[in-house]
Design a protein around this motif. Structure first.
Motif, PDB file in Angstrom:
ATOM      1  N   LEU A 176      -7.326 -15.894  -2.788  1.00 29.20           N
ATOM      2  CA  LEU A 176      -7.079 -15.852  -1.354  1.00 29.20           C
ATOM      3  C   LEU A 176      -6.106 -14.754  -0.952  1.00 29.20           C
ATOM      4  CD1 LEU A 176      -6.708 -19.696  -0.697  1.00 29.20           C
ATOM      5  CD2 LEU A 176      -8.739 -18.282  -0.317  1.00 29.20           C
ATOM      6  N   LEU A 177      -5.143 -14.471  -1.810  1.00 28.56           N
ATOM      7  CA  LEU A 177      -4.029 -13.617  -1.413  1.00 28.56           C
ATOM      8  C   LEU A 177      -4.169 -12.162  -1.828  1.00 28.56           C
ATOM      9  CD1 LEU A 177      -1.032 -16.013  -2.138  1.00 28.56           C
ATOM     10  CD2 LEU A 177      -2.199 -15.574   0.025  1.00 28.56           C
ATOM     11  N   THR A 178      -5.132 -11.840  -2.676  1.00 27.85           N
ATOM     12  CA  THR A 178      -5.293 -10.442  -3.083  1.00 27.85           C
ATOM     13  C   THR A 178      -5.506  -9.524  -1.881  1.00 27.85           C
ATOM     14  OG1 THR A 178      -6.080 -10.971  -5.309  1.00 27.85           O
ATOM     15  CG2 THR A 178      -6.733  -8.847  -4.405  1.00 27.85           C
ATOM     16  N   PRO A 179      -6.414  -9.858  -0.940  1.00 25.85           N
ATOM     17  CA  PRO A 179      -6.544  -8.979   0.244  1.00 25.85           C
ATOM     18  C   PRO A 179      -5.273  -8.934   1.083  1.00 25.85           C
ATOM     19  CG  PRO A 179      -8.444 -10.447   0.028  1.00 25.85           C
ATOM     20  CD  PRO A 179      -7.394 -10.947  -0.914  1.00 25.85           C
ATOM     21  N   ILE A 180      -4.542 -10.051   1.120  1.00 24.02           N
ATOM     22  CA  ILE A 180      -3.304 -10.074   1.906  1.00 24.02           C
ATOM     23  C   ILE A 180      -2.259  -9.168   1.284  1.00 24.02           C
ATOM     24  CG2 ILE A 180      -1.407 -11.546   2.682  1.00 24.02           C
ATOM     25  CD1 ILE A 180      -3.408 -13.833   2.929  1.00 24.02           C
ATOM     26  N   TRP A 181      -2.122  -9.234  -0.036  1.00 29.61           N
ATOM     27  CA  TRP A 181      -1.177  -8.339  -0.706  1.00 29.61           C
ATOM     28  C   TRP A 181      -1.590  -6.878  -0.500  1.00 29.61           C
ATOM     29  CZ3 TRP A 181       3.475  -9.482  -1.584  1.00 29.61           C
ATOM     30  CH2 TRP A 181       3.872 -10.698  -2.131  1.00 29.61           C
ATOM     31  N   SER A 182      -2.877  -6.608  -0.493  1.00 31.70           N
ATOM     32  CA  SER A 182      -3.347  -5.245  -0.243  1.00 31.70           C
ATOM     33  C   SER A 182      -2.935  -4.779   1.151  1.00 31.70           C
ATOM     34  CB  SER A 182      -4.870  -5.181  -0.395  1.00 31.70           C
ATOM     35  OG  SER A 182      -5.353  -3.890  -0.112  1.00 31.70           O
ATOM     36  N   ALA A 183      -3.091  -5.662   2.142  1.00 29.49           N
ATOM     37  CA  ALA A 183      -2.683  -5.315   3.510  1.00 29.49           C
ATOM     38  C   ALA A 183      -1.174  -5.128   3.598  1.00 29.49           C
ATOM     39  CB  ALA A 183      -3.149  -6.402   4.475  1.00 29.49           C
ATOM     40  N   VAL A 184      -0.431  -5.956   2.885  1.00 30.33           N
ATOM     41  CA  VAL A 184       1.027  -5.813   2.850  1.00 30.33           C
ATOM     42  C   VAL A 184       1.409  -4.452   2.279  1.00 30.33           C
ATOM     43  CG1 VAL A 184       3.136  -6.657   1.736  1.00 30.33           C
ATOM     44  CG2 VAL A 184       1.524  -8.275   2.737  1.00 30.33           C
ATOM     45  N   GLY A 185       0.704  -4.047   1.209  1.00 26.58           N
ATOM     46  CA  GLY A 185       0.990  -2.751   0.604  1.00 26.58           C
ATOM     47  C   GLY A 185       0.730  -1.598   1.548  1.00 26.58           C
ATOM     48  N   GLN A 186      -0.333  -1.692   2.341  1.00 28.55           N
ATOM     49  CA  GLN A 186      -0.619  -0.619   3.293  1.00 28.55           C
ATOM     50  C   GLN A 186       0.410  -0.586   4.421  1.00 28.55           C
ATOM     51  OE1 GLN A 186      -4.751  -0.235   4.555  1.00 28.55           O
ATOM     52  NE2 GLN A 186      -5.456  -1.241   2.692  1.00 28.55           N
ATOM     53  N   ARG A 187       1.031  -1.729   4.695  1.00 28.20           N
ATOM     54  CA  ARG A 187       1.999  -1.798   5.801  1.00 28.20           C
ATOM     55  C   ARG A 187       3.409  -1.393   5.363  1.00 28.20           C
ATOM     56  NH1 ARG A 187       1.702  -4.106  10.719  1.00 28.20           N
ATOM     57  NH2 ARG A 187       3.625  -4.723  11.755  1.00 28.20           N
ATOM     58  N   ILE A 188       3.852  -1.879   4.208  1.00 25.13           N
ATOM     59  CA  ILE A 188       5.237  -1.614   3.796  1.00 25.13           C
ATOM     60  C   ILE A 188       5.329  -0.697   2.576  1.00 25.13           C
ATOM     61  CG2 ILE A 188       5.928  -3.857   4.694  1.00 25.13           C
ATOM     62  CD1 ILE A 188       6.200  -4.827   1.806  1.00 25.13           C
ATOM     63  N   GLY A 189       4.196  -0.341   1.995  1.00 22.02           N
ATOM     64  CA  GLY A 189       4.212   0.512   0.812  1.00 22.02           C
ATOM     65  C   GLY A 189       3.963  -0.297  -0.451  1.00 22.02           C
ATOM     66  N   LYS A 190       3.355   0.355  -1.425  1.00 22.21           N
ATOM     67  CA  LYS A 190       2.990  -0.346  -2.652  1.00 22.21           C
ATOM     68  C   LYS A 190       4.211  -0.784  -3.452  1.00 22.21           C
ATOM     69  CE  LYS A 190      -1.277   2.338  -3.034  1.00 22.21           C
ATOM     70  NZ  LYS A 190      -2.102   3.240  -3.870  1.00 22.21           N
TER      71      LYS A 190
END
Length: 436
Positions: free
Chosen positions: A277-291
């Motif tokens: 469930l959270l893999t896409p969310i973590w991906s979006a977080v990375g695009q927002r705050i950086g990897k």
């Protein structure tokens, strides 16, 4: 394509290779150590050595596999032929891994060692070309993150499927036959992933591969001099060691601490399930705050969950499950971010030097990951040995062994995850530099 966006079919096709890597990366770490100590009946320290040695061999073999795949000339591309050849060999060897005939204990242990060594060798020639492909598919910083999102999502599903069903198959049949059937079932899963990745990447827009100049030693020396890659690699290896301890400890925690074989599936699902469930969310977080910031955040989730799980022998089962789920939330991000950051570091080096060394980079990377995941069960086995663990299916464990299981499963991984942040804090690449 001016925006370098890959077709969804290629993303899914590439990601399906994680069916093979997920099954092989999970099941031995989860099942092989208990098989050796409780079924074959050898001492924990000897079992840890058998689990560790073949994977340590990959530290040498993986960079060689990277160099060979860099130099492969084939109409299908330099990487895809290796997916098929090595992947089929991996499936066959895995089916044999748990299929030792009834022999003396020493001969059975030798069978496992030889077959696991064969598995590890085949895996090197599958995994290294497979991990090399994203940097050649697209030069886009964000597209590589999206590509890794598919890979990690499929990886998480496979880890959940394989890790949850392998103990069920074993326990349903029981004894050696249970392990043998489980090995064949997992080999089929590996084969499905191999064939899907081979077919699914046939239309992938792979770039021309230019082998790096100089000897293998020269290339490895250059890779070692790439500061950001080196820092990211150390972070990932230390965390792989922590995850290896967790995987190795699940079966022991369920049977010897919780006295419930069914708890293996529950705990494993709690650890891996959130990634679905959270893999896409973590991906979006990375695009927002950086990897990098995303990687730090996910690491903290994993560490805090492990610290709470250290109360496993005293806390209610629900608290333990909640702690493991929290670990799973962090684990999802700890897979997404480093896999997306590694091609960035390799691409920056290629742009700076003008020499394409992605095969060598991924060979070293995969060797490090394999080493960490293999060292985890070995370290856990050492903790068991120090705690006085008694091998054998009917052995009754002393309190010291129960304590050792909890420490190896939870407290030690938490310490390792927090320690890894020292190297990650010094990593400096960001989107502006990668996309320059």
């Amino acid at each position: 394509m001016t925006d370098h966006v890959l077709p969804r079919s290629v993303r899914i096709g590439y990601g399906s290779g994680s069916v093979a890597t997920g099954a092989f990366g999970t099941v031995p770490g989860l099942m092989l150590l208990p098989y050796l100590t409780d079924e074959v009946g050898i001492a924990a320290i000897a079992a840890g050595f058998i689990v560790f040695l073949p994977k340590a061999w990959d530290v040498v073999l993986n960079p060689v596999a990277g160099r060979i795949s860099d130099r492969t000339v084939d109409p299908r591309g330099p990487r895809r032929p290796w997916l098929l050849r090595a992947g089929i060999a991996l499936a066959v060897c895995f089916a044999l891994l748990f299929a030792a005939p009834d022999m003396a204990t020493g001969l059975e242990a030798a069978w496992v060692l030889v077959m696991f060594l064969a598995c590890a060798s085949a895996y090197a020639f599958f995994q290294v070309p497979y991990v090399s492909m994203p940097a050649e598919m697209t030069p886009s910083y964000d597209e590589r993150t999206r590509l890794m999102t598919w890979r990690v999502a499929i990886l998480a599903f496979t880890i959940l499927l394989a890790g949850a069903t392998a103990p069920i198959i074993r326990d349903e049949v029981g004894g050696r036959d249970g392990y043998r059937l489980m090995g064949v079932a997992m080999a089929v899963i590996i084969l499905v992933g191999v064939l899907s990745a081979y077919r699914g990447t046939r239309a992938a827009p792979l770039g021309t591969v230019q082998p790096g100049a100089g000897t293998l030693r020269d290339q490895l020396r250059i890779v070692a001099g790439a500061r950001d890659f080196r820092l990211l690699l150390v972070t990932f290896v230390v965390q792989a060691l922590a995850v290896g301890c967790v995987l190795a400890g699940v079966d022991y925690l369920a049977e010897d601490v919780l006295d419930s074989t069914g708890a293996v599936t529950v705990l494993f699902a709690g650890f891996v399930g959130p990634a679905l469930l959270l893999t896409p969310i973590w991906s979006a977080v990375g695009q927002r705050i950086g990897k990098k910031r995303g990687y730090v955040a996910s690491s903290l989730f994993l560490a805090v969950g492990a610290l709470v799980a250290a109360l496993a022998d005293t806390a209610p089962f629900g608290v333990l499950v909640g702690a493991v789920v929290l670990m799973g939330v962090g684990y999802a991000g700890c897979q997404v971010f480093p896999m997306a950051m590694m091609p960035d570091a390799a691409a920056v080096d290629a742009r700076r030097t003008g020499s394409h060394r992605i095969g060598v980079y991924t060979g070293v990377w995969t060797a490090g990951e394999t080493f960490g995941l293999a060292l985890g069960p070995a370290v856990f086995a050492l903790v068991l040995q120090l705690g006085g663990y008694r091998s054998g299916a009917d052995a009754v464990q002393p309190d010291s062994a129960v304590t050792a299981i909890v420490l190896g499963f939870a407290l030690l991984p938490a310490i390792l995850i927090l320690l890894s942040l020292w190297w990650l804090s010094r990593y400096s690449l960001d989107a502006s530099e990668v996309s320059a």
